[in-house]
Design an enzyme around this catalytic site. Structure first.
Site, short mmCIF file in Angstrom:
data_model
loop_
_atom_site.label_atom_id
_atom_site.label_comp_id
_atom_site.label_asym_id
_atom_site.label_seq_id
_atom_site.Cartn_x
_atom_site.Cartn_y
_atom_site.Cartn_z
N SER A 1 0.84 -1.20 0.00
CA SER A 1 0.00 0.00 0.00
C SER A 1 0.88 1.26 0.00
CB SER A 1 -0.94 -0.04 1.20
OG SER A 1 -1.97 0.91 1.05
N ASP B 1 -9.65 -6.07 -4.19
CA ASP B 1 -9.18 -4.87 -3.49
C ASP B 1 -10.16 -3.72 -3.72
OD1 ASP B 1 -7.79 -2.70 -2.43
OD2 ASP B 1 -5.85 -3.41 -3.14
N HIS C 1 -7.54 -5.74 -0.03
CA HIS C 1 -6.36 -4.88 0.05
C HIS C 1 -5.36 -5.37 1.10
CE1 HIS C 1 -4.13 -1.18 -0.57
NE2 HIS C 1 -4.13 -0.94 0.74
#
Length: 338
Positions: A148, A279, A307
């Site tokens: 991320s 995600d 995610h």
């Protein structure tokens, strides 16, 4: 039962009862303390040691296991509002002979938080390079992993400091222009258009209910978490929410929003891209954007995964990273013998 036997029974029972009562009390009254104990226990169980490194007057906090050896060291960068311990789930399944390092990114957990610091992606990349130099990690090229926000930092680091690393793993990284807009990015756009000066950001919860909603947004797998644990997670986060808000605004600023998109063509080391098919935070379409820009990159799309790849599929992710490193080493060895 004679008196001595009764006394022994009561003493033994009391010895067991005290930690049980302590656990129950912590669970209901101080869940945040229980969460810290949980991380402490797993660090010890997995052989991860907490250490500190200084670069001038700046202090980095990190965990590590093992020592540099013939295989590349692995440096892992966590996501937004997380910390080094998020990688424990992966560390459990990585070979024990890997030299593994997990660092708190700038302002997070045990690493220095200064109001004067630059928390943009470029600023974080600069700090991570300082950390690498402070522990002499770049004496030999290492493998860099990020997820991320940390994935964006890792990708930009790979573009800016190619001699430091031998390869990189990017797990659903931020910083791209995604062909398909995610649920989260659509929500951000709606907030922007609403004109609200102090909007509620889904990744910065302040109640147990908001924490549960954030987990549903980030995970395809539905974890059953007791309300007390949710409250503990919130209690740990609330003191840092003002910082998280400032950080988030820095990340969505023009300076950082698409920085990986702008730098990805400069990534020349072997790259692995891992993404959860479901995600909702950063759409899986970003995997094609990266793979088209990085020649020879390996793409792994995980089905029934959101995610939070590290939390949802730790065993699979660890195996993918291990296999990727083996393939990179094999390729390098073949080049040496040609």
């Amino acid at each position: 039962m004679d008196l001595d036997a009764l006394n022994m029974f009561l003493i033994a029972g009391g010895t067991l009862l005290i930690p049980i009562l302590a656990f129950v009390t912590s669970f209901f009254l101080w869940p945040a303390a229980l969460i810290k104990i949980y991380y402490w226990y797993w660090r010890r169980a997995l052989g991860m040691q907490v250490k500190y490194a200084n670069y001038g007057n700046y202090r980095f906090c990190y965990t590590c296991r093992g020592r540099p050896g013939p295989k590349p060291s692995i440096l892992m960068l966590h996501g937004f509002s997380a910390h080094k311990d998020m990688w424990l789930a992966i560390a459990k399944f990585l070979p024990k002979n890997f030299h593994l390092i997990c660092v708190d990114l700038p302002g997070h957990e045990g690493t220095t938080r200064s109001p004067l610091d630059d928390f943009s992606i470029s600023g974080q990349v600069k700090r991570i390079h300082q950390f690498v130099e402070s522990i002499n990690l770049n004496k030999r090229p290492f493998h860099l992993v990020g997820t991320s926000m940390g994935g964006c930092v890792a990708g930009v680091y790979a573009a800016q400091y190619p001699k430091d690393i031998c390869s990189v793993t990017l797990i659903c990284p931020a910083g791209l222009q995604y062909p398909t807009e995610s649920k989260f990015l659509k929500h951000l756009q709606d907030l922007k258009e609403s004109g609200d000066e102090n909007p509620k950001i889904p990744l910065i919860p302040s109640t147990a209910e908001e924490m549960e909603q954030m987990m549903k947004l980030c995970s395809y797998v539905r974890f059953k978490i007791p309300p007390q644990v949710l409250q503990g997670l919130i209690d740990v986060r609330i003191p840092h929410n003002e910082f998280y808000r400032k950080l988030f605004l820095d990340l969505v600023d023009e300076k950082s929003r698409h920085i990986l998109q702008e730098k990805m063509n400069k990534i020349t080391v072997p790259a692995q891209i891992i993404w959860g098919r479901q995600d909702q935070v950063l759409d899986v379409s970003g995997a094609d954007v990266l793979s088209n820009a990085i020649p020879g990159s390996q793409v792994e799309i995980l089905e029934n995964c959101g995610h939070s790849v590290v939390m949802e599929r730790p065993r699979k992710t660890a195996k993918l990273i291990t296999d990727f490193l083996s393939s990179v080493q094999t390729t390098e060895n073949n080049k040496k013998h040609d």
